[in-house]
Each structure stands twice: as structure tokens, then as C-alpha cells.
Design a protein around this motif. Structure first.
Motif, PDB file in Angstrom:
ATOM      1  N   GLN A 183       0.831  -1.207   0.000  1.00 26.05           N
ATOM      2  CA  GLN A 183       0.000   0.000   0.000  1.00 26.05           C
ATOM      3  C   GLN A 183       0.869   1.263   0.000  1.00 26.05           C
ATOM      4  N   GLU A 184       1.999   1.223   0.704  1.00 28.88           N
ATOM      5  CA  GLU A 184       2.902   2.386   0.695  1.00 28.88           C
ATOM      6  C   GLU A 184       3.490   2.587  -0.701  1.00 28.88           C
ATOM      7  N   LEU A 185       3.795   1.477  -1.366  1.00 30.14           N
ATOM      8  CA  LEU A 185       4.312   1.579  -2.737  1.00 30.14           C
ATOM      9  C   LEU A 185       3.265   2.223  -3.650  1.00 30.14           C
ATOM     10  N   ARG A 186       2.022   1.804  -3.492  1.00 33.21           N
ATOM     11  CA  ARG A 186       0.947   2.385  -4.315  1.00 33.21           C
ATOM     12  C   ARG A 186       0.823   3.882  -4.051  1.00 33.21           C
ATOM     13  N   THR A 187       0.878   4.232  -2.771  1.00 36.20           N
ATOM     14  CA  THR A 187       0.763   5.652  -2.425  1.00 36.20           C
ATOM     15  C   THR A 187       1.914   6.447  -3.038  1.00 36.20           C
ATOM     16  N   ALA A 188       3.117   5.879  -2.938  1.00 35.29           N
ATOM     17  CA  ALA A 188       4.283   6.574  -3.496  1.00 35.29           C
ATOM     18  C   ALA A 188       4.152   6.704  -5.011  1.00 35.29           C
ATOM     19  N   ALA A 189       3.750   5.626  -5.666  1.00 34.67           N
ATOM     20  CA  ALA A 189       3.632   5.653  -7.126  1.00 34.67           C
ATOM     21  C   ALA A 189       2.574   6.655  -7.569  1.00 34.67           C
ATOM     22  N   SER A 190       1.481   6.680  -6.829  1.00 33.00           N
ATOM     23  CA  SER A 190       0.422   7.618  -7.157  1.00 33.00           C
ATOM     24  C   SER A 190       0.935   9.050  -7.059  1.00 33.00           C
ATOM     25  N   ALA A 191       1.698   9.315  -5.999  1.00 36.21           N
ATOM     26  CA  ALA A 191       2.228  10.676  -5.799  1.00 36.21           C
ATOM     27  C   ALA A 191       3.237  11.031  -6.887  1.00 36.21           C
TER      28      ALA A 191
END
Lengths: 250, 487
Positions: free
Chosen positions: B55-63
């Protein structure tokens, strides 16, 4: 504790037994239940079909009717999801700051039924008795919008006499999707066929859920196919006791 | 044998509800699609589960993607500057037509009559192959799935596994027929060897290549391509000239951003920890790889999508196809029914926007809004939200047309809106509905057949007849808390 029941337009019209079950269940748990006679619809059908202005007028109506209410309980996860996910955007888009603020204040007091029981009342064992084999269909909005998680299973686990049958591919859509079921009736039916295979494979007598919309879809196919299985809203299972079993329905 | 007659030009394709009909009746196709998707989904689920920081990876990628898009102009200019400094040439194409002409001009300068290609959906978006063919240049696909499609006269039905709708016995038939291999079996190894032999001749003979790009890196002016078969690496090693076609949204600000993106992309796309080949190149390097390198940056409506705040997130897409693999609609229909190079949930939002909302208006409705696409999207594109925004635009188009009064759905929803505006009207409609539907209700209390739009429901489902008493009528009789016992 007081709770106002927002029955939703289709439950009022098509599934009044679900509303009666919510009333019986909550009153048994000591909740003072109220019902606002002016309520109609949350606006989900309009919003999800692209009629945003129309959805807005229903959203506005909901907020105006309920802004003073202590707690609102809704036995439909997709209608709760409509409010949580779409109302803020609707109010913002239409530049109604006052409504946006009123709704933001109301929202924490709006509960889906299983949320209300577990998060607000803090009960899992509601004293229900339902001596049948049951499978639970986790509706898309319950799983992915409301993140209901284990709540429905915790409630079902405490129902005496109930045998829970595990449903494969539990988080896969049944194909209802509101007007999708009509606009894309054939794809919807193909999705339903796949879902129904999993549901029937459980060998359960009843398929339950927290949305009568999915159950209308699944139940409609079960009836058409003489599948020997019925649908029942979770509220009706939870309301059922030895002395007052669930209402017989068609 | 042609397995499907796919029309992927949204201007000509049937609306989705019509395009699905032959597919839904095709057991081979549905089995191929469901099987392929279940395999990928199972692998993906296992690999996602092993990442504690998914989930942190997704958040980072989204940002990262959102930031890149918000500053797209600056990052594209930086990419152009760094790529040029490293010996590449950057071309800007406003639309498909301009991109095709730029590429053809470059090929003519090279006196190329043949070109090899790394899999690129963007080239399919601009219909590059037929254009080149019409102008005397033969384009040869080198990705195994693309070879199957090209030789079989098929269209892609998925953006990562474009021949997902074709099974190995069908591949055998295509290869046997087009490569003249009468005794070919459907053993995957034998099929792969046939493709390998076919490809070797192309790699060794054709000195010009076309690629897409998974990412453009602004900081270094580099291009990244990820692939599984090594055909991309061959195209980046042997040819003299490389022409890369990339949508302008593909840019990442920093080289370091690949750390996040590559972890997400392979797991999301093919259910692998890492894809077998990741190629990165920066301009030209003396004595290594192509000595002439061009990048064609394609806009083709992307700027106009970027300008719309609610829809902009569409451009965050890194084309992993996790959304279509998770989609219960796609699982039944496969890709061709979408009438678009980009099928599935991302296609349902991207295609109408690429068409300025003038075509493909049925695609935003090709979803039950189940939310599975949003849940798996590695860059957190809220696809259901964008679908709703596009549906609102479609309805707003309809509001201006006289024909809307002949659409029972439109009329029905307008009337419903009026009814919901007052409890008195709503309740009157319920009573009226009870009488009206009563005419269709059988003795068993169920409705088995309805006319007009209701027939769409009853073609496969019954509907329980309306109860004699609605909930609010019951409540009105009972009143709040009758004979309440102390609890």
C-alpha cells in the motif's frame, strides 16, 4: 440510544420485510427506532447512471431531512457508499458549501447496519436463531467501499443453529450494478451465471448479504432456475429467534 | 480461420452492449480469457501478499505520477534537453496523423522498406502498421503475442498479453499456416522455437526498429522498456536506428522513481517479482546499440485530458492491465468488445477521452462499478470515479437531444427524479406500480416477463412481485415503539 431508519427507496417498495426485521432487531437490542416518513431515495441510481443534477437534489433532500438526527441506520451498503463516496463531491461540484458542511457533520452518524451493530452498539451476539445452512455474499460496496471486513461474519458466527458455508470468489461482483443490469443486461447475466455457480456450489439453503440489490439479482435467477435456494437479507437472519422466526417470504 | 472480427476503431465499433453479444456466445473465447486471467490473477495475488509495503508503494507511485503530470511541461522539456544532449532527437506530435508522418519520414531518410517492432500499444493507438504498409514499409512485430496476432490477422484484446484470447492450438494453426510448418505440434516449446526461427531472420536482416516506452526519465533523458521475452533487447542491440514512440504522459521525474514503479509494474502486470528484461537507454552510445535514436512524443488528446482536473488521473496509468485482469466484466467479454485498443476499465475511461467524448460513449457504462479496478491499480487511479464523471458527460450530451424522449432509461430516470422529490408522489407511484406490475405478476407472486426496458431484466431473471404493503405503510400503521418492553 436512538436510531433513525433510512429504509432506502427499493427496500421500502420491494423488500419491506427487511425494514421490519431491522426494527425488530434494533428494538430487541434496546434501541429506540424512528422512521422519517418524508424520506425517499439517496440518489445512487441517478448518480451512477450519470444524472448528477438529479442525484444532487436527492442528496440535498437527505441532508435536510436528517441533519438533526442522532444516528441514521441504513440496511444497504451501496446507499451508504453513495453518501460517503459521492455526496461530498456532489456538494463541492455544485458549489453548495453550506450543504457540504452540514453533511460533513452528519456523516459520522450515518451507519450501515453491520457497522451500527458492531461499531456503535458493540454487539456481535444479537441473540438470533436461524437453523439453516447459509452462505454470505460480500457485496462490492460492502467490501471495497465500506470495508466491512469481518463484521458480517462476526455477526453470523454468533447466530445459533446457523451453519456458514464458505463462498468461493467471495469478492467477485454478482453483475447487478444498478442500471448496468439493464443497460448491459447480457454481460450482467453472464456475470450472474458465474456468480450463481459459486453460490449454488456452497450447498446452502440461503444466500445472505447486506444489500437487497445483489440479492434481488441472485434471487431472481435462483427463482427462474428452480435452484432450490433463496436469498435473505442479513437483517432478517439477525432478527430471527426461536419465538419469532424470520418472516416467510416468496 | 479468423477467431474474432474485432473492430478497434471507436469511430466504427459497435456500442459495447451490442459488441459483446457474439463474444458471450463463444465458449472457446470465454474459456481462453477466463483461464488466462485467473492464472495471472493468482500469481499477482501471491506476489502482492508477500510485499508488506504494497500500500505504501501504491501511495508513493500515485504521488510520483500525479507530480509528474502536474509539472508535465517542465519535465518533458527537461527530457528533451537531456535526451538531445545524449545524442537523441526528440520530435513532438500533436496527433496520430503527425506522429505517423514523422515516423514515415524518418524511415524514408533511412531508406527502410522494413522495420522491426517492440510491442507498443501506442503504435496500435495511432494505427501505425496499416499506415506504414500503405506507404510501402513492412512492419514486423517481434513480441510473441504480437506475432501471433499479426500472422493470424487478429487484433489485440489486452494491453499486456494481447493474444490472451488465443489458445495454443489456435497458435499452432496460425503458425502452421503462415510459416508453412505442416507438422508443427501445439507443444509450447515447439511453438516458441518456430517463432524464434522466424524472428532470428528479422533481427539479423532489418536494421531499423520501432519501440514504445514504459517510462521516459526527465532527469537523465533515458527511455525504459520492460519486457519478458528478450525481443526488445534484441531490437535495442542489433539495429542501426531506433525510433521510440511514447505518449507524453509516460514521463517520470527522476531515475530513482523507477525503484517504486518497477516493483509495482511487474507484479501488477504479469505476477512476477521482476520482469525478465528491463532495458534502459540514454541517447546513443558509440559502438553500442543503435547509432541513430529518435523519440516521438505523442499528445493525441492527452493535453486536453490533462486540463480536466477530475479526469487527469487517467494519465497516471502505467499500462500494467491489473484493472482488466481484476474486472469481472472483462473476464466475461475479453477485450475486443470494447472496440478500442485499450480495453477493460482503463480503456473504458481512456478511450472516450481520446475521442473527445464524441465516440465510445457506451464504454463508461461497461462497468458494474464494483471497484475491483481501483483496488488493484498500482497508481491508485479511481477508475469508478472517472467512469461516473464520464457518464455525467454522456448524459449531459443527451440532455440536448430530442431523441432522449425515446430512450426509456432517460425518461424513466427523469420521472423517478420527480417522484423522489416528494414522499407523497413517491408513495403514489408505489401504489400505481403495485397495480401496474400486478398485471404481470403470476399466481406464484413472481414476475416472469416484463415489456420494454423491463424485458432486459426478465430475459434471465425473475422479479418478485410488489408486496401488498410497503415499509412506510406498515410503519404508519404500527407507529414508533408500540408496547415497548423495558429491556
Amino acid at each position: 440510544m436512538r436510531a433513525s431508519l433510512f429504509i432506502t427507496c427499493y427496500n421500502d417498495t420491494l423488500y419491506p420485510e427487511t425494514g421490519r426485521a431491522v426494527v425488530r432487531l434494533l428494538e430487541r437490542l434496546g434501541v429506540e427506532v424512528d422512521f422519517h416518513p418524508q424520506q425517499t431515495c439517496c440518489g445512487q441510481m441517478h448518480a451512477n447512471t450519470g444524472f448528477r443534477g438529479e442525484a444532487f437534489s436527492q442528496a440535498k433532500r437527505f441532508v435536510r431531512l436528517y441533519q438533526e438526527t442522532e444516528t441514521v441506520v441504513i440496511p444497504s451498503s451501496s446507499c451508504v457508499a453513495m453518501m460517503r463516496d459521492q455526496y461530498p463531491g456532489l456538494f463541492e461540484e455544485l458549489g453548495n458549501e453550506e450543504l457540504r458542511r452540514q453533511f460533513a457533520a452528519l456523516l459520522p452518524r450515518v451507519y450501515e447496519l453491520s457497522e451500527f451493530l458492531i461499531d456503535r452498539l458493540g454487539v456481535e451476539d444479537v441473540g438470533a436463531y436461524f437453523p439453516h445452512r447459509v452462505t454470505y455474499h460480500a457485496s462490492c460496496h460492502g467490501v471495497r467501499a465500506l470495508h466491512l471486513g469481518e463484521r458480517p461474519y462476526r455477526l453470523l458466527a454468533k447466530v445459533r443453529g446457523l451453519a456458514l458455508a464458505t463462498l468461493e470468489n467471495v469478492d467477485r461482483c454478482c453483475g447487478f450494478g444498478g442500471t448496468f443490469s439493464v443497460k448491459n443486461a447480457e454481460v450482467s447475466s453472464a456475470m450472474l451465471a458465474v456468480k450463481l455457480q459459486d453460490v449454488i456450489a456452497t450447498g446452502a439453503e440461503y444466500c445472505t448479504a447486506l444489500d437487497n440489490s445483489c440479492l434481488m439479482h441472485l434471487g431472481g435467477a435462483m427463482h427462474r432456475q428452480y435452484a432450490g435456494m433463496k436469498t435473505i437479507h442479513l437483517a432478517e437472519i439477525l432478527a430471527s429467534t426461536e419465538d419469532a422466526p424470520a418472516e416467510a417470504t416468496l | 480461420m479468423n477467431y474474432s472480427h474485432a473492430e478497434l476503431d471507436p469511430r466504427k465499433a459497435h456500442p459495447f452492449p451490442k459488441a459483446v453479444l457474439p463474444v458471450l456466445r463463444n465458449p472457446q473465447l470465454r474459456k481462453n480469457v477466463a483461464h488466462a486471467i485467473d492464472v495471472i490473477q493468482t500469481k499477482r495475488a501471491r506476489l502482492v501478499a508477500e510485499k508488506d509495503d504494497w500500500q505504501e508503494l501504491r501511495t508513493a507511485a500515485s504521488a510520483i505520477r500525479a507530480h509528474a503530470l502536474e509539472n508535465l511541461g517542465a519535465y518533458l522539456e527537461q527530457f528533451e534537453e537531456r535526451c538531445t544532449a545524449a545524442g537523441g532527437t526528440v520530435h513532438w506530435a500533436a496527433d496520430a496523423d503527425e506522429a505517423r508522418r514523422i515516423i514515415l519520414d524518418l524511415l524514408r531518410q533511412e531508406k527502410a522498406s522494413e522495420v522491426i517492432k517492440i510491442k507498443t500499444m501506442t503504435s496500435t493507438e495511432i494505427q501505425l502498421n496499416p499506415f506504414l504498409e500503405a506507404n510501402g514499409v513492412s512492419a514486423f512485430e517481434t513480441d510473441l503475442a504480437e506475432i501471433i496476432l499479426q500472422l493470424g490477422g487478429e487484433e489485440p484484446s489486452h494491453i499486456v498479453v494481447p493474444a490472451l484470447h488465443v489458445n495454443r492450438s489456435q497458435v499452432r494453426e496460425i503458425f502452421a499456416r503462415r510459416m508453412g510448418l505442416k507438422n508443427l505440434s501445439d507443444d509450447p516449446k515447439e511453438l516458441t522455437n518456430a517463432a524464434r526461427t522466424y524472428l532470428r531472420q528479422k533481427f539479423l536482416a532489418i536494421p531499423t526498429a520501432i519501440s514504445g516506452a514504459n517510462f521516459l526519465i526527465a532527469e537523465t533523458g533515458s527511455v525504459a522498456v520492460v519486457e519478458s521475452e528478450g525481443n526488445g533487447r534484441m531490437c535495442l542491440t542489433l539495429p542501426r536506428t531506433m525510433i521510440t514512440l511514447a505518449g507524453i504522459e509516460k514521463v517520470l521525474p527522476r531515475f530513482q522513481d523507477l525503484e517504486v514503479m518497477l516493483q509495482l509494474l511487474a507484479r501488477s502486470a504479469t505476477g512476477e517479482r521482476m520482469n525478465p528484461y528491463t532495458s534502459l537507454w540514454t541517447g546513443v552510445t558509440a559502438g553500442d546499440g543503435p547509432q541513430s535514436f529518435h523519440v516521438v512524443l505523442l499528445d493525441n488528446e492527452r493535453s486536453s485530458i490533462l486540463a480536466k482536473a477530475k479526469q487527469r488521473q487517467t494519465l497516471k496509468c502505467i499500462r500494467c492491465a491489473a484493472c482488466m485482469n481484476a474486472c469481472p466484466v472483462y473476464r466475461q467479454t475479453g477485450g475486443h468488445a470494447y472496440g478500442s485498443v485499450y480495453p477493460g476499465p482503463i480503456g473504458a475511461i481512456l478511450t472516450p477521452q481520446l475521442m473527445q467524448m464524441k465516440f465510445a460513449q457506451s464504454l463508461p457504462y461497461a462497468s458494474s462499478l464494483c471497484g475491483a479496478c481501483y483496488e488493484v491499480c498500482p497508481v491508485k487511479i479511481n477508475i469508478p470515479d472517472v467512469l461516473l464523471e464520464l457518464r455525467a458527460q454522456v448524459v449531459n450530451q443527451e440532455r440536448g437531444r430530442a431523441a432522449r424522449y425515446f430512450d426509456p432509461m432517460y425518461v424513466g430516470l427523469r420521472i423517478a427524479n420527480l417522484l423522489f422529490s416528494s414522499a407523497r408522489l413517491f408513495h403514489a407511484a408505489q401504489r400505481l406500480g403495485r397495480i401496474g406490475l400486478g398485471l404481470f405478476t403470476r399466481k406464484d407472486g413472481w414476475i416472469h416477463s416484463l415489456p420494454s426496458i423491463g424485458a432486459k431484466w426478465t430475459q434471465t431473471r425473475d422479479l418478485r412481485g410488489l408486496p401488498d404493503e410497503s415499509f412506510h405503510e406498515w410503519w404508519a400503521k404500527r407507529g414508533p415503539q408500540p408496547d415497548k418492553e423495558a429491556k
